[in-house]
Design an enzyme around this catalytic site. Structure first.
Site, short mmCIF file in Angstrom:
data_model
loop_
_atom_site.label_atom_id
_atom_site.label_comp_id
_atom_site.label_asym_id
_atom_site.label_seq_id
_atom_site.Cartn_x
_atom_site.Cartn_y
_atom_site.Cartn_z
N CYS A 60 0.83 -1.21 0.00
CA CYS A 60 0.00 0.00 0.00
C CYS A 60 0.87 1.26 0.00
CB CYS A 60 -0.91 -0.02 1.22
SG CYS A 60 -1.91 1.46 1.40
N CYS A 77 -0.48 4.00 2.39
CA CYS A 77 -0.24 3.78 3.82
C CYS A 77 1.23 4.00 4.17
CB CYS A 77 -0.61 2.35 4.22
SG CYS A 77 -2.07 1.69 3.44
N ASP A 78 2.15 3.55 3.32
CA ASP A 78 3.56 3.45 3.73
C ASP A 78 4.53 4.32 2.93
OD1 ASP A 78 2.76 1.52 5.57
OD2 ASP A 78 2.96 -0.09 4.12
#
Ligand SMILES: Cc1cc2nc3c(=O)[nH]c(=O)nc-3n(C[C@H](O)[C@H](O)[C@H](O)COP(=O)(O)OP(=O)(O)OC[C@H]3O[C@@H](n4cnc5c(N)ncnc54)[C@H](O)[C@@H]3O)c2cc1C
Length: 313
Positions: free
Chosen positions: A135, A138-139
């Site tokens: 992701c 997200c990261d």
């Protein structure tokens, strides 16, 4: 426990939320049961630029708008739960949760979507969260100024690689074929980005490092040559798997474990419908999930009308 809902929807992604909007607006008492974060894969998507009527938006914002829309029409949403049992035969459907609660309804829409397919190579599990990610939204931020690999050659891989260049110093796309499966505009955009380079006809073979990911090994498929590369992070976009493990033996699944539906999104069980990435279909997009959810919801309304009439209510 006493309430019998008209409809329970399993999953609050684009498909489930769309079905929730339509059903609650049609005055069907509707409950969505969701395992993870509301919004599903939309929340994993940095930017969505191809949802008609909405200019380029963050995935989580589109998800939030859909959630609010469903709630405004009276749809109830319960999330961060785990379903333990399904009893979907008969006129009243029962869904039990791990915490002991049970919910009942006259119809069910299954919309559990899918999840990223892992590469299943040594070190992948060990470095999940310490260098291996699925992701970019997200990261991506953790890799500001660093070097990352993106694995894959479809739309998600190329679009998320471009998104990652906001953070990473360099992005290397590693793809197993000599051509991409992505749409041409996504390929053009990635090729035009000076931070992106490409390694074609190559597959990753392992992840190594001390505590955090430090190196990957890869095989150039035509020659069989193995090489290694120092790397800070690897983002994997190598396809998807339907979240249907718990539905084995409950509704008919295909060889690929996708739910078999007809054009009205009916499954093999009367009163049970399915929508979104979990069904047998070719193209998995927010628009197609939304369309499936809409059709499933309209089919539920028709099913409930017919069952009510046949009972003479
Ligand atoms: C990185 C990435 C980028 C993408 N980019 C785009 C894009 O730019 N444009 C586009 O149109 N599409 C894009 N897609 C595809 C799109 O996001 C999906 O096709 C769509 O969101 C699928 O919606 P869905 O509702 O079917 O499933 P999902 O979004 O997977 O939602 C399913 C929901 O069900 C929940 N769930 C799962 N199992 C259970 C269970 N047993 N019980 C209860 N709840 C459960 C999940 O937690 C989740 O909330 C992208 C996908 C990814 C991964």
């Amino acid at each position: 426990m006493d309430e019998i809902f008209d409809l329970i929807i399993v999953g609050a992604g684009a498909a489930g939320l769309s079905a929730g909007i339509y059903s609650s607006r049609a005055r069907l008492s509707t409950l969505i049961l969701n395992e993870g974060a509301v919004g599903g894969q939309m929340v994993l998507t940095e930017e969505i630029a191809n949802y008609p009527g909405v200019e380029t938006t963050k995935g989580y914002m589109l998800a939030n708008t859909m959630k609010n829309q469903a709630k405004e029409f009276g749809c109830k949403i319960k999330s961060n739960l785990k379903i333990k049992s399904y009893n979907l035969e008969g006129e009243i459907k029962h869904i039990g949760l791990e915490d002991g609660r049970e919910f009942r309804s006259r119809a069910v829409i299954l919309a559990p979507g899918g999840r990223p397919r892992p590469l299943s190579i040594p070190g992948e599990d060990a470095f999940r969260g310490t260098g291996v990610s699925y992701c970019a939204t997200c990261d991506g931020d953790f890799f500001t100024g660093k070097q990352v690999i993106v694995v894959g050659g479809g739309n998600s891989a190329l679009e998320e690689a471009v998104a990652l260049t906001q953070y990473a110093g360099k992005v290397t796309i590693v793809h197993q074929f000599d051509h991409f499966q992505a749409f041409q505009h996504a390929v053009d955009q990635a090729k035009a980005n000076p931070k992106i380079r490409f390694i074609m006809e190559t597959e990753l073979r392992s992840f190594t490092g001390k505590g955090v990911l430090e190196e990957v090994s890869m095989e150039h498929l035509p020659s069989g040559e193995i090489s290694s590369m120092k790397i800070d992070g690897v983002f994997i976009f190598a396809g998807y798997m339907p979240n249907t493990e718990d539905l084995e033996g409950i509704v008919k699944l295909s060889d690929r474990k996708e739910i078999v539906v007809d054009e009205g999104m009916k499954t093999s069980v009367p009163g049970v419908f399915a929508a979104g990435d979990c069904i047998v279909k070719r193209y998995r997009q927010v628009t197609t999930a939304v369309a499936d959810g809409t059709i499933a919801s309209l089919s539920v309304a028709e099913y409930l009308r017919q069952t009510t009439m046949s009972q003479g209510i």
